[in-house]
Design an enzyme around this catalytic site. Structure first.
Site, mmCIF file in Angstrom:
data_model
loop_
_atom_site.group_PDB
_atom_site.id
_atom_site.type_symbol
_atom_site.label_atom_id
_atom_site.label_comp_id
_atom_site.label_asym_id
_atom_site.label_seq_id
_atom_site.Cartn_x
_atom_site.Cartn_y
_atom_site.Cartn_z
ATOM 1 N N GLY A 71 -30.248 20.182 -5.936
ATOM 2 C CA GLY A 71 -30.693 19.665 -4.649
ATOM 3 C C GLY A 71 -30.930 18.170 -4.639
ATOM 4 O O GLY A 71 -30.617 17.489 -3.658
ATOM 5 N N SER A 72 -31.477 17.633 -5.728
ATOM 6 C CA SER A 72 -31.751 16.195 -5.775
ATOM 7 C C SER A 72 -30.463 15.385 -5.717
ATOM 8 O O SER A 72 -30.394 14.362 -5.032
ATOM 9 C CB SER A 72 -32.543 15.839 -7.037
ATOM 10 O OG SER A 72 -33.854 16.356 -6.971
ATOM 11 N N ASN A 151 -41.749 21.586 1.197
ATOM 12 C CA ASN A 151 -41.893 22.301 -0.070
ATOM 13 C C ASN A 151 -43.336 22.575 -0.454
ATOM 14 O O ASN A 151 -43.610 23.472 -1.247
ATOM 15 C CB ASN A 151 -41.206 21.516 -1.195
ATOM 16 C CG ASN A 151 -41.661 20.080 -1.260
ATOM 17 O OD1 ASN A 151 -41.529 19.334 -0.290
ATOM 18 N ND2 ASN A 151 -42.202 19.663 -2.396
ATOM 19 N N GLN A 179 -35.789 24.342 0.366
ATOM 20 C CA GLN A 179 -36.779 25.410 0.503
ATOM 21 C C GLN A 179 -36.405 26.422 1.586
ATOM 22 O O GLN A 179 -36.906 27.546 1.580
ATOM 23 C CB GLN A 179 -38.147 24.811 0.822
ATOM 24 C CG GLN A 179 -38.741 23.982 -0.290
ATOM 25 C CD GLN A 179 -39.120 24.812 -1.507
ATOM 26 O OE1 GLN A 179 -39.393 26.008 -1.407
ATOM 27 N NE2 GLN A 179 -39.135 24.176 -2.664
ATOM 28 N N SER A 199 -30.173 24.230 -3.187
ATOM 29 C CA SER A 199 -30.221 24.358 -4.643
ATOM 30 C C SER A 199 -30.180 25.822 -5.048
ATOM 31 O O SER A 199 -30.757 26.674 -4.356
ATOM 32 C CB SER A 199 -31.505 23.708 -5.179
ATOM 33 O OG SER A 199 -31.607 23.845 -6.577
ATOM 34 N N GLY A 200 -29.536 26.109 -6.169
ATOM 35 C CA GLY A 200 -29.388 27.490 -6.617
ATOM 36 C C GLY A 200 -30.658 28.124 -7.129
ATOM 37 O O GLY A 200 -30.930 29.305 -6.885
ATOM 38 N N HIS A 201 -31.472 27.365 -7.839
ATOM 39 C CA HIS A 201 -32.592 28.001 -8.540
ATOM 40 C C HIS A 201 -33.778 28.324 -7.637
ATOM 41 O O HIS A 201 -34.751 28.939 -8.094
ATOM 42 C CB HIS A 201 -33.045 27.141 -9.726
ATOM 43 C CG HIS A 201 -33.842 25.929 -9.374
ATOM 44 N ND1 HIS A 201 -35.210 25.878 -9.529
ATOM 45 C CD2 HIS A 201 -33.477 24.724 -8.895
ATOM 46 C CE1 HIS A 201 -35.644 24.690 -9.164
ATOM 47 N NE2 HIS A 201 -34.613 23.974 -8.765
ATOM 48 N N CYS A 325 -50.408 16.798 -10.259
ATOM 49 C CA CYS A 325 -50.897 16.832 -11.636
ATOM 50 C C CYS A 325 -49.760 16.927 -12.639
ATOM 51 O O CYS A 325 -49.852 16.385 -13.741
ATOM 52 C CB CYS A 325 -51.854 18.005 -11.817
ATOM 53 S SG CYS A 325 -51.166 19.616 -11.434
#
EC number: 2.8.1.7
Length: 394
Positions: A71-72, A151, A179, A199-201, A325
């Site tokens: 995706g990026s 997201n 998303q 994106s696939g994942h 974080c």
């Protein structure tokens, strides 16, 4: 109870059917799709079939589907590619303040190259103002890039209306739908989308593979130069196993879609309502109605997000915080700040994103454990102690 995974917005497990579809292309069908002999052409057909499958579920033509490494990369290609291809027309880009960093950092990069970027505000529900969008468009505007769904807080943008505004002004419209794919039905033609990233994942497919949809006729420069892969638009030998897996994943995502989404949304609402009624000084972040079916982002006053995550993990629950974080930053989420939350409240947010295998028992377990965890943290908080004193509560 086994580990409860409530971070499906971060990544998802590969479904067995997806892995099964991929396996032959690691060993048996290993040929390079660019070669002419038979074992290579088997893979060429696999790519063609995958392209057709993805196109079908996005409402696109197969020739408008380009496979990427994620995706990026798709976001970078769309934004840089449209900007560079249209710089003779103008240098102005419009985006929002709550985009994924793949979009925001790309826009910041382009600002250093002389482009002008307008960052639209969002309201407390994470929605842009369409009138503000219209007012931001100039003669030099060449691109509007607004995410389909956020997201962090799950708010779904008015994509079709944004696309219509862009179309009326002759401006290209790109949406980061990483998303949204698999969570909502998408039709790029009906929704006036010129470019879309996925994106696939995020949909129970493999990592390291994604898609950029580019509407036919849209001017976009190439991001990777080299060979003739992806019809000369994106060089590099194709990740055939990953592409096959992504296609299988999107096919499965839209199988029995309505029933799956209804079940997940029911569990999400059970989780949200249970938290808000059992834990005082908690608040839902994001749009209460126009939000992804699996997203529950809750803000807790007098609680620090990273510590909350650690205590949840000790109780067998994997979730994520609204604060950054994991990047080593002490800054709160830019999304929550854009929604108008003060720093101290933005630091105390918890994102839980459900999946297809999330169960009612798992939700009940979280609802059982979370109040005690939040209460324990507040008992150690001097801010909470001061608050109780000021409000004369026991």
């Amino acid at each position: 109870m086994d580990k409860i995974y409530l971070d499906h917005a971060a990544t998802t497990p590969v479904k067995p059917e997806v892995l099964e579809a991929m396996m032959p292309y690691f060993t048996q069908n290993f040929g390079n799709p660019s070669s002419v002999y038979q074992i290579a052409q088997i893979n060429k057909k696999a790519l063609d079939d995958a392209r057709e499958t993805v196109a079908k579920h996005l409402g696109a033509h197969p020739n408008e589907i380009f496979f990427t490494a994620g995706g990026s990369e798709a976001d970078n290609w769309a934004i840089k590619g449209i900007a560079e291809a249209n710089k003779a027309k103008g240098n102005h880009i419009i985006t929002s303040k709550i985009e994924h960093h793949a979009v925001l950092h790309t826009c910041e990069y382009l600002e250093k190259q002389g482009y002008e970027v307008t960052y639209l505000n969002v309201n407390e529900n994470g929605q842009i103002d369409l009138e503000e969008l219209k007012a931001a468009i100039k003669d030099t505007t060449i691109l509007i890039t607004i995410m389909y769904a956020n997201n962090e807080v799950g708010s779904i943008m008015p994509v079709k209306e944004i696309g219509q505004i862009a179309k009326e002004h002759g401006v290209a419209f790109h949406t980061d739908a990483v998303q949204a794919v698999g969570q909502v039905r998408i039709d790029v033609k009906d929704q006036n989308i010129d470019a879309l990233s996925m994106s696939g994942h995020k949909i129970y497919g493999p990592k390291g593979v994604g898609v950029l949809y580019i509407r036919r006729g849209l001017k976009v420069t190439n991001l990777i130069h080299g060979g003739a892969q992806e019809r000369g638009r994106r060089a590099g030998t194709e990740n055939v196993p990953g592409i096959v897996g992504l296609a299988k994943a999107i096919e499965l995502a839209y199988t029995d879609f309505d029933n799956k989404i209804a079940r997940i949304q029911g569990l999400r609402d059970r989780l949200i309502n249970g938290i808000l009624t059992s834990i005082p000084y908690s608040k839902l972040n994001g749009d209460p109605v126009k939000r992804l079916a699996n997203n529950a982002n809750i803000g807790f006053e007098f609680v620090e997000g990273e510590s909350l995550l650690l205590l949840l993990d000790m109780n067998g629950v994997a979730a994520s915080s609204g604060s950054a974080c994991t990047s080593g930053s002490l800054d709160p989420s830019h999304v929550l700040l854009a929604l108008g939350l003060p720093h101290e409240k933005a630091h105390g947010s918890l994102r839980m994103t459900l999946g297809e295998k999330t169960t009612e028992a798992e939700i009940d377990f979280v609802l059982e454990k979370l109040p005690a965890i939040v209460g324990r943290m507040r008992d150690m908080s001097p801010l909470y102690e001061d608050f109780l004193k000021e409000n004369k509560q026991d």
